[in-house]
Structures are given as C-alpha cells and as structure tokens.
Write an enzyme that holds these catalytic residues in place. Structure first.
Site, PDB file in Angstrom:
ATOM      1  N   ARG A  86       0.698  -1.152   0.119  1.00 52.31           N
ATOM      2  CA  ARG A  86       0.025  -0.062   0.081  1.00 52.31           C
ATOM      3  C   ARG A  86       0.954   1.181   0.116  1.00 52.31           C
ATOM      4  O   ARG A  86       0.584   2.030  -0.661  1.00 52.31           O
ATOM      5  CB  ARG A  86      -0.791  -0.046   1.230  1.00 52.31           C
ATOM      6  CG  ARG A  86      -1.803   1.130   1.210  1.00 52.31           C
ATOM      7  CD  ARG A  86      -2.721   1.089   2.625  1.00 52.31           C
ATOM      8  NE  ARG A  86      -2.914  -0.233   3.242  1.00 52.31           N
ATOM      9  CZ  ARG A  86      -3.961  -0.856   2.986  1.00 52.31           C
ATOM     10  NH1 ARG A  86      -5.093  -0.275   2.300  1.00 52.31           N
ATOM     11  NH2 ARG A  86      -4.220  -2.210   3.327  1.00 52.31           N
ATOM     12  N   CYS A 132     -25.674  -5.308  -8.259  1.00 49.60           N
ATOM     13  CA  CYS A 132     -27.256  -5.576  -7.736  1.00 49.60           C
ATOM     14  C   CYS A 132     -26.986  -5.944  -6.233  1.00 49.60           C
ATOM     15  O   CYS A 132     -27.354  -7.024  -5.826  1.00 49.60           O
ATOM     16  CB  CYS A 132     -27.946  -6.483  -8.551  1.00 49.60           C
ATOM     17  SG  CYS A 132     -28.445  -5.989 -10.029  1.00 49.60           S
TER      18      CYS A 132
HETATM   19  N1  LLP Z   1       3.684  -8.965   3.058  1.00 47.37           N
HETATM   20  C1  LLP Z   1       2.557  -9.904   3.153  1.00 47.37           C
HETATM   21  C2  LLP Z   1       3.035 -11.222   3.711  1.00 47.37           C
HETATM   22  C3  LLP Z   1       1.201  -9.638   3.229  1.00 47.37           C
HETATM   23  O1  LLP Z   1       0.519 -10.608   3.310  1.00 47.37           O
HETATM   24  C4  LLP Z   1       0.753  -8.217   2.774  1.00 47.37           C
HETATM   25  C5  LLP Z   1      -0.610  -7.951   2.751  1.00 47.37           C
HETATM   26  C6  LLP Z   1       1.762  -7.389   2.701  1.00 47.37           C
HETATM   27  C7  LLP Z   1       3.203  -7.890   2.924  1.00 47.37           C
HETATM   28  C8  LLP Z   1       1.555  -5.697   2.288  1.00 47.37           C
HETATM   29  O2  LLP Z   1       0.707  -5.268   3.036  1.00 47.37           O
HETATM   30  P1  LLP Z   1       0.489  -3.727   2.976  1.00 47.37           P
HETATM   31  O3  LLP Z   1       1.657  -2.995   2.986  1.00 47.37           O
HETATM   32  O4  LLP Z   1      -0.096  -3.372   1.494  1.00 47.37           O
HETATM   33  O5  LLP Z   1      -0.659  -3.237   4.104  1.00 47.37           O
HETATM   34  N2  LLP Z   1      -6.965  -6.014   0.766  1.00 47.37           N
HETATM   35  C9  LLP Z   1      -6.555  -5.446   1.923  1.00 47.37           C
HETATM   36  C10 LLP Z   1      -5.094  -5.614   2.566  1.00 47.37           C
HETATM   37  C11 LLP Z   1      -4.916  -6.944   2.702  1.00 47.37           C
HETATM   38  C12 LLP Z   1      -3.316  -7.072   2.801  1.00 47.37           C
HETATM   39  C13 LLP Z   1      -2.915  -8.585   2.947  1.00 47.37           C
HETATM   40  N3  LLP Z   1      -1.327  -8.748   2.998  1.00 47.37           N
HETATM   41  C14 LLP Z   1      -6.686  -4.054   1.846  1.00 47.37           C
HETATM   42  O6  LLP Z   1      -7.428  -3.476   0.764  1.00 47.37           O
HETATM   43  O7  LLP Z   1      -6.848  -3.332   2.909  1.00 47.37           O
END
Ligand code: LLP
Length: 428
Positions: free
Chosen positions: A285, A352
């Site tokens: 992110r 929907c």
């Molecule tokens: N490393 C691992 C092992 C992960 O599972 C994830 C995210 C990341 C790094 C990166 O996380 P970030 O820095 O992006 O927070 N769909 C959800 C987020 C799910 C993240 C799952 N794992 C959302 O839209 O907030």
C-alpha cells in the site's frame, strides 16, 4: 475548495493527475478507469528507502505485488531496485516477466499446493514458509539454497479484523516452537542461507505494534539461533505501513518510524548476537496507494424521501474495499474542484447488492449526470481485488507520467466474459 497532494492538482477547478487532465483520460479510455502516477510510485519508494537507509546500511524493500500487479507498475519498481513479495505462482510469473531476477523474489504463500512448490523450486524462488508442511514437502522436492519462515510474533494489527495477520486468531505464520523446528529441519537438510519474516497486518498507522512484534520476532530469532545454530542473512518486518485515506488523517512520520524501528533492531541484533542482517520491509500500500485514482462517470442522480444517490459506473466489482471493510475512499468531482460541497449523498455502483456503496453520507458539490468522479487511494488493492461480478468486464488502467499518458491495461470486453467457459456437451 480541495487541498490536493501530488500527483493530484487543481487547475482552475479541474483535476489533473501527474500533469494530465482526468477528463481527457476518461474521454480517451472510457470509464471506469484506473489511473496510476509513475512519479508518485517512484517518489514513495525513494522516500521510504531514504528514511530507512539513514539509520542502517543494509536495507531491502520487497514490493508486495498483491497490491497492484500491473506489469508496468512492477517494471517501475523493478527499475527502482525493489525486490518483490509474491504469494502465488501468478505473482511470481508476473514479477519474472517484469524483470525481477529470481533471487529478488520471496514467496510468502499460505496453504501452498505441492505443484506450486515444484513451480517455485524449478525457478529457484526462495520460499518463506508459514507452516511446517510446505517446508517438509519442499525438502522432498529439492533442498533450497535459502530458507525463511514467516513467524507469528503474537502481535497483530490492521485497519480491519480481516487484515490482521498475526496473533491468536490468524491462520498465518509459525508459532515459536514450530519455527525452531522448521529451521532445525532446514539446516539438517543442508540449507545454508536463512532469513526470518513476519507480517502483522495491513493499514497500520502507529509504530507501536510494529515495535512490539519486531521485538518478539527478534527474540524468536535469538532462540532459533541458540537452538539450531542458524545465522540470519535477513530479517523481514513485513509490510502494513498505512497511508491516510481521510482528509486530515495523520501520515506515518517516516523519520520517527524508521528511527524507532531501526534503533530497536540494532539494539536487539547486537544483544542477541544476530550480527548485521539485511533489514527488510515489505510494503504494498505505501508504495502505490496514493499514486492511483479510479475515475468513474455519473450515470444517475436519484433522490428518495430519505437519501440522495449518485450512481456511477464503478462499484464493488471495481473497488471492493468500501464494501468489504467499510473503507473510506475520498471522492472528488473531477471537473468541479472549486465548487463548495453543498449536498450529502451516497455514491453507489451498478452492482445488484445494497452493499455496493463507494461512499456513504458523503459531502459533495452538486453533481449532474455525465460528471466525472475520482475515487482516490485506489492504487492499492483496487484493480487487484476487482471482479467480473454481475458480468461486468473489468476496468482499464492508464499510466500517467509528467503530462504523458498511456493505456497499460485494456478494458475487458463482452468476449472476455465467455473466455474459457465451455458449453457442456449435452447442452450444445
Ligand atoms: N507482506 C505480506 C506477507 C502480506 O500478506 C501483505 C498484505 C503485505 C506484505 C503488504 O501489506 P501492505 O503494506 O499493503 O499493507 N486487501 C486489504 C489488504 C490485505 C493485505 C494482505 N497482505 C486492503 O485492501 O486493505
């Protein structure tokens, strides 16, 4: 009047993204359209790298590919020197196509199938195991050169319970005793190089949970070292670095964050005799979220005795986060940035389901059919979580760079809805 931050700009009331008018992109490529700013991705990467490098000489950044796997986005980050965190053979294969060398990819899958382990072994991709089973099966295929385990540091965090990935309730990671077992097993099988990993959750804007978890992880690393003799080449603190979504929401103070994290890391590494392992971060992110917007056209404006609904051509099929987590995404009226917010309305999609709401009770200027809206912070977990639900072809993606722009994913067509479907023999 809206205060925008780069790459978004208000030029006489019109939204520009990295120097390109949003309305022009929508006209040329249609809507819904994801727009990614190359400059912003690069700036995010460099800012993060610089902040951490100020405190320690050996920093590595894995880009969590699940966030946005567009090949152009991957290429930008490969060019910056990033490594990549992949969680499926699909992500590994896209990362390789984008130019990441095999030794820059770390596979952190969960519930991994044996043929997937074979796929990884054949390409010499390092596996970060989150249970004993894949390690045992992997050793049966081929002894890898490098092994690392995803450890559950027993401290999790996240913007929603669905994305807390450490602690008692989660399926992820090896608990301490199994972690010790895993490294012992790997060492005995002839593995020579080791790393250790955690990932506590997503969308974390506080330093505290990272510190608690890292402290715990390093304690576990010490125990592993003492009990198995393994020396760690890297320590990966995972991703989860949050970004602000709501106006006024605080940002992570990177200078303070990196200093706090790395001073704990250096102190414990010295205390525990861990040497000077490479310190790794694994953000998704943080690198791409605020570099992207989702452009959507207004199809309908409807007033009921209770509410006003702005119906757009994007929805939970295009951006699932509001429906799945109740996430806030800021929305701008791309052609009316100078108009005051005079109404409260729900911005809804074409799906929907009553949960198909991109924004609830949102203040916006007067909106007319045909207007263009921009949903911000759509660069992370936007397209990558999109679907064809309600048989709507997936959206297109464009890349903008300093006034220039290009389509980086074609819009799906009605034919794509039938792609790979077969009609049963007896129905023909
Ligand atoms: N490393 C691992 C092992 C992960 O599972 C994830 C995210 C990341 C790094 C990166 O996380 P970030 O820095 O992006 O927070 N769909 C959800 C987020 C799910 C993240 C799952 N794992 C959302 O839209 O907030």
């Amino acid at each position: 009047m809206h205060m925008l931050k780069e790459p978004f700009e208000n030029r006489s009331g019109k939204l520009f993204i990295d120097g390109v008018p949003a309305e022009k992109l929508a006209e040329e490529f249609g809507t819904p359209l994801y727009v990614m700013s190359e400059e912003r991705i690069r700036a995010n990467y460099r800012r993060l790298r610089k902040a951490f490098s100020a405190h320690y000489g050996k920093i590595r950044i894995y880009y969590a590919a699940k966030t946005n796997t567009n090949i152009s986005v991957l290429k930008i980050l490969a060019g910056e020197g990033a490594h990549v965190d992949a969680v499926s053979p699909g992500e590994v294969s896209l990362a390789l196509k984008a130019g990441f060398a095999a030794d820059k990819i770390l596979f952190t899958g969960t519930s991994v199938r044996t043929d997937e382990l074979e796929f990884l072994a054949a390409r010499a991709i390092a596996v970060n195991a989150d249970s004993l089973s894949p390690l045992e099966r992997l050793l049966g295929i081929k002894t890898p050169e490098l092994f690392s385990a995803r450890v559950n540091p027993e401290v999790g965090a996240g913007h929603h319970s669905h994305v807390v990935t450490a602690g008692k309730e989660t399926k992820f990671g090896l608990w301490q005793d199994d972690a010790v077992k895993a490294y012992g097993l790997a060492k005995k099988a002839g593995v020579r190089r080791f790393g250790i990993h955690m990932h506590i959750g997503a969308g974390v804007l506080d330093t505290e949970p990272f510190l608690l978890a890292l402290d715990r992880l390093l304690g576990i690393a010490k125990k592993i070292r003492v009990e198995t003799g393994v020396e760690f080449e890297f320590v990966d603190m995972g991703g989860g670095l949050g970004v602000p979504y709501k106006p006024g929401e605080k940002e992570l103070d990177l200078a303070v964050f990196s200093e706090n994290i790395l001073s704990l890391f250096k102190k414990r590494a010295a205390e525990y005799g861990l040497g000077e392992p490479v310190f790794c971060l694994e953000p998704g992110r943080y690198l791409v979220c605020d570099a992207g917007a989702l452009l959507a056209a207004v199809n309908t404006v409807k007033t009921t005795p209770f509410k006003k609904f702005i119906g757009v051509d994007a929805g939970l099929n295009t951006l699932l986060r509001p429906a799945l987590y109740g996430s806030y995404h800021h929305i701008l009226s791309a052609g009316k940035l100078d108009l005051p917010d005079t109404q409260t309305c729900d911005v809804v999609g074409q799906i929907c389901e009553s949960g198909d709401v991109l924004a609830r009770d949102r203040r916006l200027p007067e909106i007319a059919e045909g207007d263009l809206l921009a949903v911000l912070n759509a660069g992370a977990y936007g397209f990558s979580m999109s679907s064809q639900y309600n048989s709507r072809p997936r959206a297109a993606e464009a890349l903008v760079k300093n006034g220039d722009y290009e389509l980086i994913r074609e819009r799906e067509t009605l034919e794509d809805l039938l792609a790979r479907q077969r009609i049963a023999r007896w129905l023909k």
